[in-house]
Structures are given as structure tokens and as C-alpha cells.
Motif scaffolding. Structure first.
Motif, mmCIF file in Angstrom:
data_model
loop_
_atom_site.group_PDB
_atom_site.id
_atom_site.type_symbol
_atom_site.label_atom_id
_atom_site.label_comp_id
_atom_site.label_asym_id
_atom_site.label_seq_id
_atom_site.Cartn_x
_atom_site.Cartn_y
_atom_site.Cartn_z
ATOM 1 N N SER A 34 11.097 -2.836 34.761
ATOM 2 C CA SER A 34 11.971 -2.398 35.864
ATOM 3 C C SER A 34 11.374 -2.710 37.233
ATOM 4 O O SER A 34 11.972 -3.426 38.045
ATOM 5 N N LEU A 35 10.201 -2.172 37.486
ATOM 6 C CA LEU A 35 9.581 -2.337 38.798
ATOM 7 C C LEU A 35 9.213 -3.809 39.035
ATOM 8 O O LEU A 35 9.442 -4.366 40.109
ATOM 9 N N GLN A 36 8.662 -4.389 37.978
ATOM 10 C CA GLN A 36 8.276 -5.795 38.034
ATOM 11 C C GLN A 36 9.451 -6.687 38.428
ATOM 12 O O GLN A 36 9.338 -7.525 39.328
ATOM 13 N N ASN A 37 10.589 -6.486 37.776
ATOM 14 C CA ASN A 37 11.759 -7.315 38.083
ATOM 15 C C ASN A 37 12.216 -7.126 39.523
ATOM 16 O O ASN A 37 12.637 -8.080 40.182
ATOM 17 N N PHE A 38 12.131 -5.916 39.992
ATOM 18 C CA PHE A 38 12.508 -5.680 41.383
ATOM 19 C C PHE A 38 11.599 -6.454 42.326
ATOM 20 O O PHE A 38 12.060 -7.150 43.242
ATOM 21 N N LEU A 39 10.294 -6.355 42.084
ATOM 22 C CA LEU A 39 9.350 -7.023 42.983
ATOM 23 C C LEU A 39 9.517 -8.542 42.915
ATOM 24 O O LEU A 39 9.452 -9.235 43.930
ATOM 25 N N ILE A 40 9.760 -9.040 41.725
ATOM 26 C CA ILE A 40 9.982 -10.483 41.577
ATOM 27 C C ILE A 40 11.254 -10.899 42.320
ATOM 28 O O ILE A 40 11.303 -11.938 42.975
ATOM 29 N N SER A 41 12.269 -10.057 42.250
ATOM 30 C CA SER A 41 13.538 -10.404 42.903
ATOM 31 C C SER A 41 13.380 -10.504 44.427
ATOM 32 O O SER A 41 14.173 -11.152 45.099
ATOM 33 N N GLU A 42 12.351 -9.877 44.944
ATOM 34 C CA GLU A 42 12.139 -9.887 46.394
ATOM 35 C C GLU A 42 11.064 -10.887 46.808
ATOM 36 O O GLU A 42 10.705 -10.971 47.989
ATOM 37 N N ARG A 43 10.550 -11.597 45.850
ATOM 38 C CA ARG A 43 9.460 -12.540 46.087
ATOM 39 C C ARG A 43 9.819 -13.538 47.177
ATOM 40 O O ARG A 43 10.943 -14.015 47.277
ATOM 41 N N LYS A 44 8.811 -13.884 47.983
ATOM 42 C CA LYS A 44 9.009 -14.943 48.967
ATOM 43 C C LYS A 44 8.000 -16.049 48.735
ATOM 44 O O LYS A 44 6.793 -15.807 48.712
ATOM 45 N N GLU A 45 8.521 -17.227 48.589
ATOM 46 C CA GLU A 45 7.727 -18.448 48.412
ATOM 47 C C GLU A 45 6.392 -18.400 49.166
ATOM 48 O O GLU A 45 6.353 -18.296 50.392
ATOM 49 N N GLY A 46 5.305 -18.509 48.405
ATOM 50 C CA GLY A 46 4.005 -18.685 49.055
ATOM 51 C C GLY A 46 3.414 -17.459 49.722
ATOM 52 O O GLY A 46 2.412 -17.557 50.420
ATOM 53 N N ILE A 47 4.048 -16.314 49.529
ATOM 54 C CA ILE A 47 3.549 -15.115 50.186
ATOM 55 C C ILE A 47 3.214 -14.038 49.156
ATOM 56 O O ILE A 47 4.019 -13.725 48.294
ATOM 57 N N ILE A 48 2.010 -13.517 49.265
ATOM 58 C CA ILE A 48 1.649 -12.369 48.429
ATOM 59 C C ILE A 48 1.797 -11.117 49.282
ATOM 60 O O ILE A 48 1.136 -10.977 50.311
ATOM 61 N N LYS A 49 2.700 -10.241 48.888
ATOM 62 C CA LYS A 49 2.918 -9.031 49.679
ATOM 63 C C LYS A 49 1.890 -7.964 49.324
ATOM 64 O O LYS A 49 1.298 -7.979 48.259
ATOM 65 N N LYS A 50 1.740 -7.030 50.246
ATOM 66 C CA LYS A 50 0.821 -5.921 50.000
ATOM 67 C C LYS A 50 1.596 -4.688 49.575
ATOM 68 O O LYS A 50 2.756 -4.513 49.946
ATOM 69 N N ALA A 51 0.936 -3.838 48.815
ATOM 70 C CA ALA A 51 1.553 -2.558 48.466
ATOM 71 C C ALA A 51 0.513 -1.458 48.540
ATOM 72 O O ALA A 51 -0.603 -1.589 48.048
ATOM 73 N N LEU A 52 0.910 -0.379 49.187
ATOM 74 C CA LEU A 52 0.076 0.813 49.260
ATOM 75 C C LEU A 52 0.736 1.868 48.368
ATOM 76 O O LEU A 52 1.902 2.195 48.565
ATOM 77 N N VAL A 53 -0.017 2.352 47.393
ATOM 78 C CA VAL A 53 0.541 3.341 46.476
ATOM 79 C C VAL A 53 0.019 4.732 46.837
ATOM 80 O O VAL A 53 -1.177 4.925 47.020
ATOM 81 N N VAL A 54 0.944 5.685 46.974
ATOM 82 C CA VAL A 54 0.564 7.071 47.257
ATOM 83 C C VAL A 54 1.066 7.946 46.113
ATOM 84 O O VAL A 54 2.239 7.896 45.742
ATOM 85 N N LEU A 55 0.144 8.721 45.575
ATOM 86 C CA LEU A 55 0.403 9.429 44.323
ATOM 87 C C LEU A 55 0.262 10.939 44.509
ATOM 88 O O LEU A 55 -0.682 11.413 45.144
ATOM 89 N N ASP A 56 1.183 11.664 43.919
ATOM 90 C CA ASP A 56 1.167 13.139 43.922
ATOM 91 C C ASP A 56 0.027 13.604 43.008
ATOM 92 O O ASP A 56 -0.011 13.284 41.829
ATOM 93 N N GLU A 57 -0.884 14.404 43.576
ATOM 94 C CA GLU A 57 -2.034 14.872 42.802
ATOM 95 C C GLU A 57 -1.589 15.645 41.553
ATOM 96 O O GLU A 57 -2.261 15.620 40.525
ATOM 97 N N GLY A 58 -0.444 16.337 41.710
ATOM 98 C CA GLY A 58 0.075 17.094 40.571
ATOM 99 C C GLY A 58 0.234 16.232 39.325
ATOM 100 O O GLY A 58 0.133 16.720 38.194
ATOM 101 N N LEU A 59 0.482 14.939 39.511
ATOM 102 C CA LEU A 59 0.665 14.042 38.371
ATOM 103 C C LEU A 59 -0.647 13.686 37.718
ATOM 104 O O LEU A 59 -0.744 13.586 36.485
ATOM 105 N N THR A 60 -1.662 13.477 38.559
ATOM 106 C CA THR A 60 -2.944 13.006 38.001
ATOM 107 C C THR A 60 -3.537 14.066 37.079
ATOM 108 O O THR A 60 -4.287 13.743 36.161
ATOM 109 N N LEU A 61 -3.192 15.335 37.312
ATOM 110 C CA LEU A 61 -3.698 16.393 36.444
ATOM 111 C C LEU A 61 -3.104 16.263 35.039
ATOM 112 O O LEU A 61 -3.782 16.456 34.045
ATOM 113 N N HIS A 62 -1.821 15.887 34.999
ATOM 114 C CA HIS A 62 -1.149 15.803 33.704
ATOM 115 C C HIS A 62 -1.273 14.423 33.054
ATOM 116 O O HIS A 62 -1.134 14.292 31.848
#
Ligand code: NAD
Ligand code: NAD
Ligand code: ZN
Ligand code: ZN
Lengths: 387, 387
Positions: A34-62
Motif C-alpha cells: 500500500s504505502l510503497q505503491n503510493f510512494l512509487i506513484s509520486e516518484r520523480k525522475e532522478g530524485i530521491i525524496k526524503k521522509a521524516l517518520v514520527v512515531l507515537d511512543e504508545g505504539l513502541t510499547l506494544h
């Protein structure tokens, strides 16, 4: 006069928005595209985009492996999108919206990692984290592309699929924020397994709300699935979330998305709900407070002879069946003064003219512009003794 | 798999915007009805709206009666709009965008005075004040109605009629901001009389910029009025501002208003201009830096054999006639390293792919995706010795 020779200029345009809410399970499993296909669909020739991931600590516990899984998932995408720096783990829940330092540390991360308007910020967590990160994304460089991965019932069926973000400022809830649609939303059902019962239940209040004012059939469906929903059936919950999200999205697209006019948001049960959240110093979850607010406005609608008694009973029964408490002592405190103050605040919030959504039936909203304090007090009394 | 049975939801909508830019003289004279008519046109039965006025301190120095005049003007409107608290006077110029405390004091005023989404914030001043106040208005309660009264040439012909706001964050220019159109703009010509010569001139750079890439006739008009514009003729300036504002508004409405795609903003001369502002620590005005940037890109366009020599000379001559300096030693510093770094930063800002607007003629933009460092260096040398 010079002005006579200079005609006014008119600036008039429309800004189009479009995003998709996808439903999936195990979004960071390597086989999940799912996520992969979305990112590929937005791909731009010759450009590697950056991504900053922010995660809810509540998840890391579980999900102790989640961070490793996310990193692995993105390794496979490194020719398109690159994670910058470390995944940022921040404490979830309302507190994160109260802390300006947290907001600033996120803004500084955008700066440090060189996240620009072509990069992504990917927010994973409950509604509070999504609101905070959404606000950071909206104002950094005048808007960075935001991907939301909501992980609570409330955020999957309501806040995470909508267009708003916010943080609190000096004790004022949602004082700072913007309207800023995401570029994509992914509802991963599996995250809901680890929710505690209160959060599982609380999010369902929004589904009941929207069913009551928009979709009687949906109400009937919730009613006939109440027990199995309460017992945490994931499949049923997935339908509830899907339909609720659909109704919210429909309301946004066909109404006044950025609330510039006076068109009403979906706020049945919310005027008293909001006030209760304050009065209880947010010890009530949003949905818990809204459930009480809906119960109150349901009874009031009946007392005013608009809502049939049978409908009143069905609504209250459904709330109780799902495990909601439908009365809170704060409703009666100070001779109901506090509650009535809430009405005035709501009126001010609306800009002078009070509009309250009540019910003329299940699925039949009915707007009023004043509330009778006596009947309101009677409605509170009714709820206090209702079993 | 559950996801197979849950189709994605698509959220798709357009948000319409509309505002008018009016041209007037003496906006707060009691006989002037521009602002009054606007406020009356927005009147809502039975509701008195609030307005918070924020004023550029630079104005109060030149117009000591201004505050009293504003108060008097609103006294006549008290059944429609009421001024809240005192008029806030804050220091203008770039410094106000550097000071987070100023931003916070404005946000707190919104809170203290109970300014809501139906109230107005009225910002009066140069581009810096408008940017700061616009940002405050955009994020308080997710957007308060902003009225702009720009008081410099630059803000009347460019920034004040557009859709952006911003403040600086930790030394990063315009790091925080949003796209948020005003509800109305009033250009009061009389305010321009007190501008110092640098600010009077500086704003004309944007008019030359837009004429060069959009409107040859406008360039010819500026050319034939250069002397009288320089000698501070208000009537001619009013036409320059009107046409420049019109071209900007047209570009916004017919392009990509919130710059979500890759459509180019109106930024001829700006890549080097921005870098020069930094290199000179903002001792150059924006327009002064852009004038040098335009001179550089003009010469470069000629050196690459795209721009006829005659056009090059006309452009450089016009800049000089208006009093712009078209070379700065920082262009040559560090063996032009600094300048070339500016190109890379601009490329990053654009998200990987470099696009620079050059000229194939007056009124004929021409986009390139790379810059030849040798020819760039020759262009700098040419400007250094050009008289
Ligand atoms: N932007 C909007 O339109 C909008 C609409 C409604 C509500 N909201 C906001 O949403 C917030 C409430 O969001 P919420 O109800 O999602 O709660 P929440 O974000 O406050 O999260 C509640 C708790 O659950 C934890 N958590 C998150 N996901 C989990 C998971 N999968 N398993 C276990 N624990 C998990 C969090 O760490 C937190 O401790 C409020 O701040 C409210 O103002 C926003
Ligand atoms: N938002 C946008 O789209 C946009 C576009 C271009 C520039 N800008 C911003 O605009 C700002 C520059 O604006 P500016 O050129 O208007 O200068 P400015 O706002 O910095 O003002 C310059 C000086 O003039 C004073 N002043 C203002 N009006 C006056 C008047 N009528 N008489 C005498 N003095 C007066 C101010 O107090 C200040 O000291 C920069 O911060 C720039 O980033 C924004
Ligand atoms: Zn709600
Ligand atoms: Zn400019």
C-alpha cells in the motif's frame, strides 16, 4: 482623485485537494504494497525524496519491533524515498499537544534534516500525535507533504481522515492550527488490537454521532452489532471505521472543507462534550465526553417533543450497550451553571449566533438556535437517574 | 484478507477564495468609505464583530495622529465592528519576523481579546509586519479573517496582494508560514509619501521583474517614466503598483496558488537575490538584492547568446536610471564560491531539479536547468566593471 482611475483588482481562484484513505493490515510488512505503491506513484525522475517518520511512543510499547520493521520497509524503497535521521518517537496522548518544546523539536528536525516541500513527513499514531505533527508539517516551509497513519479508532474514522490539525496553547485546546489536508492516509486495522478498552470504545462515539445525523441505516447496523463490537471484533470494527470515515469525508467534500462560512461541522453532542472535557480536566476521553453530550442532547430533543420516546430509548440503550457511561456529576455541579456556561462559550465560538444540532429522529438532524435552561436541567436530571 | 473488502476512500474537493484589492487615498479619513463599505458588506444581522488592529511602528513616527484617526474611524462603525483593546503598535522591518516573542504576544492578544474566526485582524504596515501578522492570523483558531493595509511599494505591489505569510525561525528566513489569502486588501497611496528613498525604489524591482517575464509593454512604460518615478511622482507610482499587483494576482489565480506542484513562482532574479540578502546579512533590501540578481541573470542570458545585446543594455540602464546599484562585492567574494553555493541551495529548495528563469528578450522568459559556472563568473566580472 487618483482612486477613481484605479479600478479594484479581484483575486479569485480555487485550490484543489485530493487524497486517498486506504485500508490495510500490517502496513510495514515487506509484502504489503500500500504505502510503497503510493510512494512509487509520486516518484520523480532522478530524485530521491526524503521522509521524516514520527512515531507515537504508545505504539513502541506494544510493537517493540516496529521501528526495525519500518527501517527495513524503507530499505527496499531507497531509490525513491530515504528516511532521514532517526525515526522520532514522541509520547502520545493529549500531553504532546500541550508541550511547545515538542512542537519546536519537530520543527527543528525539519530544519536539521533538510526536509523540504517535496519531502514527506509520515506521522504514525493516535489523533493527538497526528494533530501535532500535522501542524508542524503545515507550517514548516509553508507546508510539507503529510502522510497519516492513524492508529486509534477515533483517528481512523474521524480526525485522521479529515483536514484539520492543531496544538493547544496556554491551556486553550486546539488554539493553534490550520486546515491542511494530508497527501495520503493509511488505516492499518491491526494497530487497533493493542488499544485499551477505553480507546477502542471511545472512537465509536463519532460513528454513532455521524449515524444519528446522517445515516439511519448505519445506526441500525451499529445497533445490531453492538455486542460483537464491544467484544472487540476487528472485522466489524473495520466496517464501522470505513463507513464513519466515508461519511466524514463526504461531509467535508460536499460542505465547506475549511469552515470559512457558517456551514455546520458534524458536531452533534459536541457542545456539552467539549465543556465536559474541560470540566473533567480531560480525564474523560473525547469520545466518552461526546457520548454523554449525545445522551444529553438526545434527552433534550425528546423533552422538547421532537424526538419520539422510542428513538430516545434506542439511542441511550446503544450507548450503554457499547459500554459508555451516559451521565457525569459535572453536568449537575454548580446548579448546572457550568453546563450553561458551555452553551455561551459555544455561541461565542460560533460568532454570536447559536446553532445546536438536535434530533428529530434517528438520522434526522434538527437545528435550534436557543436552548431552554429549564428543559436542559430536566434532561440532566433524567440522565442522572436513568439506568 | 480484510482489506480486500474495504475499498479505498477518495477525498476530493476545491476550496474557493476571493478577495478584492482596492486602491484609495487616506483610508482612515472619515469621508473615505472603502474600508467601511467592505465591513458593511460583511455585516451579519445582530452581530457586532471584533477587530484587532496591528500597526507598523514605522508609520506612527510619520503619522502621529494615525492611531487617533483609526479609533475615530471605527467609532462611526461601532454597530458593526468594534475595536478590541488597544491598537497594537509593533516595530516594523525584518526584525519583527525574527522575534518569536512578538509572534507570541500577538497570539496571546487574540486569546485575551477573544478574537474568533468571525472577527478581523487588520494589519497595517510594510511587508514584514504583514507577513508576521498574517501568520498569526492564519494559525490562531485555524484562521482569522485578515485585512491587509500595505504601506510600502513592495507590499502594495507584491507581498500584500498575494497569498503567503511567514516568520523567520532560528535565522532561517521564512521558515514558518502558510498560504492564507486575506479577505481584503486596501492599498493607500498616501502612505507611500513617507517612505525613505531606498524603500520607495526597492519595491519597483518587483515591477521590473514581472514586466521582464510577463509584459513587455509594462517594461516600456516603466522605461519611459523612469525619471519621474525616481523623483517620487505619486501618480506614476500608483499606476506602477496597480499594474504590478494585477500581474501578480493574475499569476496566482492562473497558476498554482499554493505552490503545491512544480509550477514556477515569479522569481526572475531571485536565486542570486536571495543569496545576496544572506551574504549581506540583510543590509540590502529585498528589492535591492533582486535588482542585482536580475542584472546578473540578464547579463548571463546575453552571454549565453539568448538575449540580444540591445535588450541587455536597456534592462541594465533602466535599473541604473531608477537608482539601483547593479553589482555587489559579495558576488565576487570567495572566488564566486558563495554565489555558486546559492545555486545549489536553490536547487535543493526546488526539490532536486534546478529551474532558473532567464530571458530570451524583454517580456520573454526562458527556463534553463543548469547554469554554466564559467559564464556565470564572466557575468559577474562584466557587472563589476559596467558603468
Ligand atoms: N484534527 C481533527 O479533526 C480532530 C478531530 C477529533 C479529535 N482530534 C484530536 O484527537 C486527539 C485524540 O486522539 P485519539 O483519541 O486517537 O487519542 P490519543 O492520540 O490521545 O491516544 C490515546 C493513547 O493511545 C496511545 N495509542 C495510540 N495508538 C495506539 C495503539 N494502536 N495501541 C495502543 N495505544 C495506542 C497513545 O500513545 C495515547 O497514549 C485529541 O487531541 C483531539 O483533539 C482531532
Ligand atoms: N509574503 C510574501 O509573498 C512576500 C513577498 C515578498 C517579500 N515579502 C517580505 O516582505 C518583507 C519586506 O517588506 P517591505 O519591503 O515592505 O519592508 P518592511 O516591512 O521591512 O519595512 C521597511 C521599513 O519601512 C517602515 N515603513 C513601513 N511603511 C512605511 C511608510 N509608509 N512610511 C515610512 N516607513 C514605513 C517599516 O517600519 C520598516 O522600518 C520581507 O520580510 C520579505 O520577506 C513577503
Ligand atoms: Zn468529535
Ligand atoms: Zn521578490
Amino acid at each position: 482623485m487618483i482612486e477613481d482611475s484605479l479600478p479594484p483588482l479581484s483575486s479569485e481562484f480555487q485550490v484543489p485537494y485530493r487524497y486517498t484513505v486506504q485500508f490495510t493490515k500490517g502496513i510495514f510488512q515487506l509484502t504489503n504494497t500500500s504505502l510503497q505503491n503510493f510512494l512509487i506513484s509520486e516518484r520523480k525522475e532522478g530524485i530521491i525524496k526524503k521522509a521524516l517518520v514520527v512515531l507515537d511512543e504508545g505504539l513502541t510499547l506494544h510493537y517493540p519491533n516496529l521501528i526495525a520493521e519500518i527501517k527495513k520497509y524503507f530499505q527496499g524503497l531507497s531509490s525513491i524515498v530515504q528516511l532521514t535521521g532517526d525515526i522520532m518517537v514522541i509520547p502520545g496522548g493529549e500531553e504532546c499537544k500541550n508541550n511547545p518544546k515538542l512542537w519546536e523539536s519537530l520543527v527543528n528536525a525539519v530544519d536539521t534534516y533538510g526536509i523540504d516541500r517535496h519531502s514527506y513527513i509520515i506521522a504514525i499514531g493516535g489523533g493527538a500525535i497526528l494533530d501535532l505533527v500535522g501542524y508542524v508539517a503545515a507550517v514548516s516551509h509553508r507546508g510539507i507533504r503529510l502522510v497519516r497513519i492513524p492508529t486509534t479508532v477515533l483517528s481512523q474514522n474521524d480526525s485522521g481522515v479529515g483536514v484539520k490539525n492543531s496544538i493547544n496553547h496556554q491551556g486553550k485546546k486546539n488554539f493553534l492550527g490550520t486546515f491542511a489536508p494530508p497527501v495520503a492516509v493509511f488505516n492499518d486495522l491491526l494497530f487497533l488490537e493493542s488499544l485499551d478498552d477505553r480507546d477502542w470504545r471511545s472512537g465509536m462515539a463519532e460513528a454513532i454521532k455521524v449515524s444519528l445525523i446522517k445515516d439511519r441505516d448505519f445506526f441500525l447496523w451499529i445497533e445490531s452489532n453492538a455486542d460483537i463490537l464491544k467484544s472487540r471484533n476487528l472485522e466489524k470494527m473495520s466496517y464501522l471505521i470505513h463507513r464513519c470515515a466515508e461519511l466524514h469525508i463526504h461531509h467535508i467534500a460536499n460542505g465547506d472543507p475549511f469552515e470559512s462560512g457558517s456551514s455546520r461541522p458534524l458536531d452533534f453532542g459536541h457542545w456539552a462534550g467539549h465543556k465536559l472535557e474541560y470540566l473533567t480536566e480531560f480525564s474523560l476521553r473525547h469520545g466518552e465526553a461526546v457520548a454523554i453530550g449525545m445522551a444529553l442532547d438526545t434527552v433534550y430533543s425528546y423533552q422538547k417533543n421532537f424526538l419520539p420516546e422510542e428513538d430516545r430509548n434506542r439511542i441511550l440503550l446503544l450507548l450503554k450497550k457499547l459500554g459508555f457511561v451516559i451521565y457525569h456529576p459535572e453536568l449537575s455541579a454548580n446548579e448546572k451553571e457550568n453546563l450553561y456556561l458551555g452553551l455561551q462559550e459555544f455561541r461565542e465560538h460560533l460568532g454570536g449566533m447559536l446553532t445546536i444540532v438536535l434530533l428529530a429522529g434517528i438520522g434526522k438532524p434538527w437545528e435550534v438556535h436557543e436552548i431552554d435552561p429549564k428543559i436542559l436541567a430536566q434532561s440532566v436530571d433524567f440522565l442522572e437517574t436513568y439506568v
